[in-house]
Design an enzyme around this catalytic site. Structure first.
Site, PDB file in Angstrom:
ATOM      1  N   ASN A   1      -2.595  18.977  -0.527  1.00 20.72           N
ATOM      2  CA  ASN A   1      -3.764  18.829   0.275  1.00 20.72           C
ATOM      3  C   ASN A   1      -3.753  18.665   1.332  1.00 20.72           C
ATOM      4  O   ASN A   1      -4.415  18.819   2.703  1.00 20.72           O
ATOM      5  CB  ASN A   1      -3.762  17.273  -0.249  1.00 20.72           C
TER       6      ASN A   1
ATOM      7  N   SER B   1      -7.851   5.500   3.230  1.00 25.08           N
ATOM      8  CA  SER B   1      -7.445   4.484   2.052  1.00 25.08           C
ATOM      9  C   SER B   1      -7.822   2.787   2.514  1.00 25.08           C
ATOM     10  O   SER B   1      -8.314   1.967   1.623  1.00 25.08           O
ATOM     11  CB  SER B   1      -5.629   4.111   1.988  1.00 25.08           C
TER      12      SER B   1
ATOM     13  N   LYS C   1       5.537   2.461  -2.731  1.00 23.05           N
ATOM     14  CA  LYS C   1       5.220   3.600  -3.248  1.00 23.05           C
ATOM     15  C   LYS C   1       5.679   3.406  -4.833  1.00 23.05           C
ATOM     16  O   LYS C   1       6.318   2.903  -5.221  1.00 23.05           O
ATOM     17  CB  LYS C   1       6.458   4.561  -2.472  1.00 23.05           C
TER      18      LYS C   1
ATOM     19  N   LYS D   1       0.680  -1.099  -0.136  1.00 24.83           N
ATOM     20  CA  LYS D   1      -0.224   0.320   0.011  1.00 24.83           C
ATOM     21  C   LYS D   1       0.792   1.254   0.306  1.00 24.83           C
ATOM     22  O   LYS D   1       1.967   1.025   0.952  1.00 24.83           O
ATOM     23  CB  LYS D   1      -0.923  -0.039   1.137  1.00 24.83           C
TER      24      LYS D   1
ATOM     25  N   LYS E   1       4.344   2.324   8.815  1.00 26.74           N
ATOM     26  CA  LYS E   1       2.846   3.490   8.823  1.00 26.74           C
ATOM     27  C   LYS E   1       1.521   1.716   9.056  1.00 26.74           C
ATOM     28  O   LYS E   1       1.514   2.450   9.842  1.00 26.74           O
ATOM     29  CB  LYS E   1       2.838   4.453   7.813  1.00 26.74           C
TER      30      LYS E   1
HETATM   31  N1  GLU Z   1       0.655   8.336   0.064  1.00 29.42           N
HETATM   32  C1  GLU Z   1      -0.609   8.512   1.368  1.00 29.42           C
HETATM   33  C2  GLU Z   1       1.407   8.612   2.640  1.00 29.42           C
HETATM   34  O1  GLU Z   1       2.674   8.955   2.227  1.00 29.42           O
HETATM   35  C3  GLU Z   1      -0.909   7.719   1.210  1.00 29.42           C
HETATM   36  C4  GLU Z   1      -1.225   6.282   1.006  1.00 29.42           C
HETATM   37  C5  GLU Z   1      -2.089   6.220   0.614  1.00 29.42           C
HETATM   38  O2  GLU Z   1      -3.178   6.125   0.712  1.00 29.42           O
HETATM   39  O3  GLU Z   1      -1.947   4.742   0.237  1.00 29.42           O
HETATM   40  O4  GLU Z   1       0.688   8.017   3.544  1.00 29.42           O
END
Ligand code: GLU
Length: 423
Positions: free
Chosen positions: A228, A356, A113, A77, A101
């Site tokens: 954002n 998400s 990523k 994710k 995370k």
């Molecule tokens: N890009 C966001 C982050 O760094 C969200 C990633 C997601 O929702 O998968 O946490």
């Protein structure tokens, strides 16, 4: 410890920052330390070439990446970043932070990523669409609702996710909404997703302020980045009665002693694309942003912004990491010694990936929740995550970052250990 051949030895790189953060948690992992080296090795990294026909008929090539750092706890994710300075190494670090995370929040995901080395602002909307579709097709073999689920990050948004979802769906021959999150709500997106990251910064910020005896109402706040995350955080803190005294974006830095009128600034930004030229605050020099007096700092831009020098001169009591990896390890030590509390990125900005997760669950069940249900669940998860990390920090006598790593790495390495090695 083995060193990866494809990594530079640049001390301030995002990957080096991540490795230093892992190093700090090792003393607290007990027997699981045996498995800790897995955290230093991304499972899979794909580099793709994206040839793009420009509107003027020329063809340009862009470099794209998708890194799956760790899949022990579930599918990958993490967002996709479109930025001219993206590198494989940066995406590796960002994917690793997603692993930490998701585990810190106890979401059933691993970390991944993606990125494309491009300035999306230089592309027409049609060029952006073609770039997104080709990138999605190129990484199509490793993404999927059960494999790896992309989402928005710096330089991407709900429209980009809609193109990604459509391209993947066309390639597999079935509409597959769950392959990405952060989609438009009418295409299987979740209510509350756009504001979720900023909302998480606000929730953890209010809770952390309370714990250190700082009154959010009337507190003075500085925010770096008005994308954002920065803009939603600014809006929520402003509504809560805080004074946003300094704001920096790519176009400049604004300061106002009595607090900037955030709704007016956001309206200006919507119209002009940046904060430059806004006259209801004073334009100051870039470096002076760090020297102003405020109580709370919200870095909500890119990595490596809080350097040792900046950490030494900061006047605030609380740092809320809206961005991923904004604090260098040396600066982290200085902030700790100066008793400045840092709510680390892996907790502070986890609101986005948490919603998400809700979106992914809703897509699977084809049953959609109300916005208030989503916000309530988000608030509870974020509060509980911060509480348990705070407890861990107190018991181990470490920073919130190391405590978050301890909670997360324990979960990741337990999964690694119990799954065992194949073959
Ligand atoms: N890009 C966001 C982050 O760094 C969200 C990633 C997601 O929702 O998968 O946490």
């Amino acid at each position: 410890m083995t060193v990866l051949s494809y990594v530079s030895d640049q001390a301030d790189s995002a990957w080096s920052t991540y490795l230093a953060q892992v190093e700090r948690v090792l003393p607290y992992l007990g027997d699981l330390t045996r498995w800790a080296d897995t955290l230093r090795h991304p499972k899979r990294a794909l580099i793709v070439d994206i040839p793009l026909e420009m509107d003027d008929g020329t063809v340009r090539h862009f470099e794209g990446y998708r890194v799956q750092h760790n899949l022990s706890r579930g599918p990958g994710k993490g967002g996709v970043r479109f930025h001219p300075q993206v590198t494989l190494e940066e995406v590796m670090a960002l994917s690793a932070w997603m692993t930490i995370k998701c585990a810190a929040l106890n979401l059933p995901f691993g970390g991944a990523k993606g990125g494309v080395r491009v300035d999306p602002r230089e592309l027409s909307i049609k060029e952006l669409e073609r770039l997104t579709r080709r990138y999605t097709s190129e990484i199509g073999s490793i993404i999927g609702p059960q494999q790896d689920i992309p989402a928005p990050d710096v330089g991407t948004n709900a429209q980009v996710m809609a193109w990604m979802m459509d391209t993947y769906s066309m390639n597999v021959g079935a509409t597959t909404t769950g392959v990405v999150t952060g989609k438009p709500v009418h295409l299987g997106g979740s209510l509350g997703r756009v504001k979720a990251t900023g909302r998480g910064v606000f929730i953890t910020g209010v809770a952390a302020a309370q714990r250190i005896g700082l009154e959010v109402k009337q507190s003075r706040i500085a925010i770096q980045g008005l994308g954002n995350v920065g803009s939603i955080s600014a809006e929520l803190f402003y509504q809560a009665g805080a004074q946003i005294v300094a704001i920096q974006d790519h176009s400049g830095t604004l300061y106002r002693e009595d607090g900037i009128d955030i709704p007016a600034l956001l309206a200006w930004q919507r119209e002009h694309g940046s904060i430059a030229g806004f006259t209801q605050a004073q334009a100051i020099r870039h470096q002076d942003f760090w020297l102003k007096t405020f109580d709370i700092l919200i870095p909500a831009a890119l990595e490596g912004q809080i350097t040792e020098d900046r950490a030494r001169s900061l006047t605030c009591r609380l740092v809320l990491e809206g961005a991923n990896g904004p604090t260098l390890p040396g600066a982290d030590d200085i902030l700790r010694n100066r008793q400045i509390t840092v709510v680390p990125d892996v907790i502070c900005n986890a609101g986005g990936v948490t919603v998400s997760y809700f979106e992914w669950v809703q897509d699977f069940s084809s049953f959609f929740w109300s916005e208030s249900e989503i916000n309530q669940r988000l608030d509870t998860i974020m509060q509980e995550a911060l509480d348990s990390v705070w407890l861990k920090a107190d018991s181990l006598k470490v920073t919130l970052r190391t405590a978050a790593y301890a909670v997360a790495c324990e979960r990741i390495l337990m999964a690694r250990k119990d799954r065992g090695l194949y073959p």
